[in-house]
Design a protein around this motif. Structure first.
Motif, PDB file in Angstrom:
ATOM      1  N   TYR A 107      14.511  20.994 -93.851  1.00  0.00           N
ATOM      2  CA  TYR A 107      14.617  20.741 -92.408  1.00  0.00           C
ATOM      3  C   TYR A 107      15.819  19.828 -92.140  1.00  0.00           C
ATOM      4  O   TYR A 107      16.299  19.132 -93.046  1.00  0.00           O
ATOM      5  CB  TYR A 107      13.357  20.045 -91.901  1.00  0.00           C
ATOM      6  N   TYR A 147       8.467  26.580 -98.763  1.00  0.00           N
ATOM      7  CA  TYR A 147       8.467  25.318 -99.515  1.00  0.00           C
ATOM      8  C   TYR A 147       7.055  25.022 -99.999  1.00  0.00           C
ATOM      9  O   TYR A 147       6.075  25.568 -99.472  1.00  0.00           O
ATOM     10  CB  TYR A 147       9.092  24.164 -98.732  1.00  0.00           C
ATOM     11  N   ARG A 150       3.052  25.335 -98.363  1.00  0.00           N
ATOM     12  CA  ARG A 150       2.940  26.033 -97.087  1.00  0.00           C
ATOM     13  C   ARG A 150       3.316  27.500 -97.240  1.00  0.00           C
ATOM     14  O   ARG A 150       3.968  27.891 -98.197  1.00  0.00           O
ATOM     15  CB  ARG A 150       3.895  25.420 -96.028  1.00  0.00           C
ATOM     16  N   HIS A 153       6.700  29.587 -91.963  1.00  0.00           N
ATOM     17  CA  HIS A 153       6.280  29.292 -90.584  1.00  0.00           C
ATOM     18  C   HIS A 153       7.431  28.739 -89.767  1.00  0.00           C
ATOM     19  O   HIS A 153       8.342  28.112 -90.292  1.00  0.00           O
ATOM     20  CB  HIS A 153       5.128  28.284 -90.590  1.00  0.00           C
ATOM     21  N   HIS A 155       8.043  26.240 -86.327  1.00  0.00           N
ATOM     22  CA  HIS A 155       7.416  25.258 -85.440  1.00  0.00           C
ATOM     23  C   HIS A 155       7.922  25.486 -84.018  1.00  0.00           C
ATOM     24  O   HIS A 155       9.134  25.609 -83.808  1.00  0.00           O
ATOM     25  CB  HIS A 155       7.786  23.832 -85.856  1.00  0.00           C
ATOM     26  N   GLN A 238       3.649  19.981 -94.306  1.00  0.00           N
ATOM     27  CA  GLN A 238       3.393  20.614 -93.022  1.00  0.00           C
ATOM     28  C   GLN A 238       4.640  21.301 -92.518  1.00  0.00           C
ATOM     29  O   GLN A 238       4.631  21.891 -91.500  1.00  0.00           O
ATOM     30  CB  GLN A 238       2.905  19.568 -92.015  1.00  0.00           C
TER      31      GLN A 238
HETATM   32 FE   LIG Z   1       6.902  22.948 -91.457  1.00  0.00          FE
END
Ligand SMILES: [Fe+2]
Length: 238
Positions: A107, A147, A150, A153, A155, A238
């Protein structure tokens, strides 16, 4: 690229909607039931990686950072749809934000680089768009990298004025890790969960680019910030 392309059409999955209605009503559908039948998009945790420093370029094309020659690495994926209220009315002038991992699972957050990986400097990592008069929005981006801990996805957050109405996550149907993803499994009820798992298909027969539609349905209650942070294991991925 800020404008919506004029040829952009949204397919509403009426068959699925009718099917769920038939189950819910025992086969009796009245217009008033129909009007109120949209499944609210479920809330999900924001996770730890909402950008702590927003990029200068915040448009809805995450593949290309303004002024950079290179394009982000990864499988190009586009999605869009309409922002609706529970009665199916389009919501104009709302801001839809998207943030996600790059092809390496990293990220743009200052702590968002996965161990042993490097961030793709050409990937924007965050973008937003204002819904138009038909409630439409659209993003051009990449399929997020996987990653540890998880499934794949995106966000998503929806703001009306200064109120955060919804924080959620979007998934790709058929990804093997979906079944074991703790956050996905705890998301909404079954109909809500299905509504955030979308089919992504090649744009055309000879295209590597993926495309999907996703309508987002919000209620009228702004989000509780505590709820936004919950929903995942404390300190977990997350
Ligand atoms: Fe995430």
């Amino acid at each position: 690229m800020n404008s919506l392309t004029p040829t952009f059409h949204i397919r509403i999955d009426r068959r699925r909607l009718l099917h769920s209605l038939l189950l819910a009503t025992g086969g009796i559908i009245t217009s008033s039931v129909y009007a109120e039948a949209l499944t609210l998009t479920p809330r999900a945790t924001e996770g730890p990686y909402y950008p702590d420093h927003l990029p200068l370029d915040q448009d809805n094309d995450l593949l290309q950072i303004q002024g950079k020659a290179t394009q982000a690495i990864g499988t190009v994926a586009e999605f869009g749809g309409r922002l609706l209220n529970a009665d199916g009315q389009p919501i104009q002038d709302a801001v839809i934000e998207l943030w996600q991992a790059d092809n390496n699972g990293c990220y743009i957050h200052s702590r968002g680089t996965q161990r042993g990986q490097e961030r793709d400097p050409a990937f924007q990592g965050y973008g937003k768009i204002v819904t138009n008069a038909k409630g439409e929005y659209r993003f051009r981006t990449i399929k997020p990298g996987l990653y540890t801990g998880r499934t794949i996805h995106w966000h998503i957050a929806v703001k009306q004025g200064d109120k955060r109405m919804l924080t959620t996550q979007l998934y790709i149907a058929g990804v093997p890790q979906n079944d074991k993803d703790g956050i996905l499994r705890r998301t909404g009820d079954e109909a809500q969960r299905l509504s955030v798992i979308r089919e992504f298909k090649p744009k055309s027969a000879d295209s590597q680019e993926l495309v999907s539609t996703w309508d987002i349905v919000i209620g009228s209650t702004p989000e509780d910030p505590e709820q936004r942070r919950g929903g995942g294991r404390p300190g977990g991925p997350q």
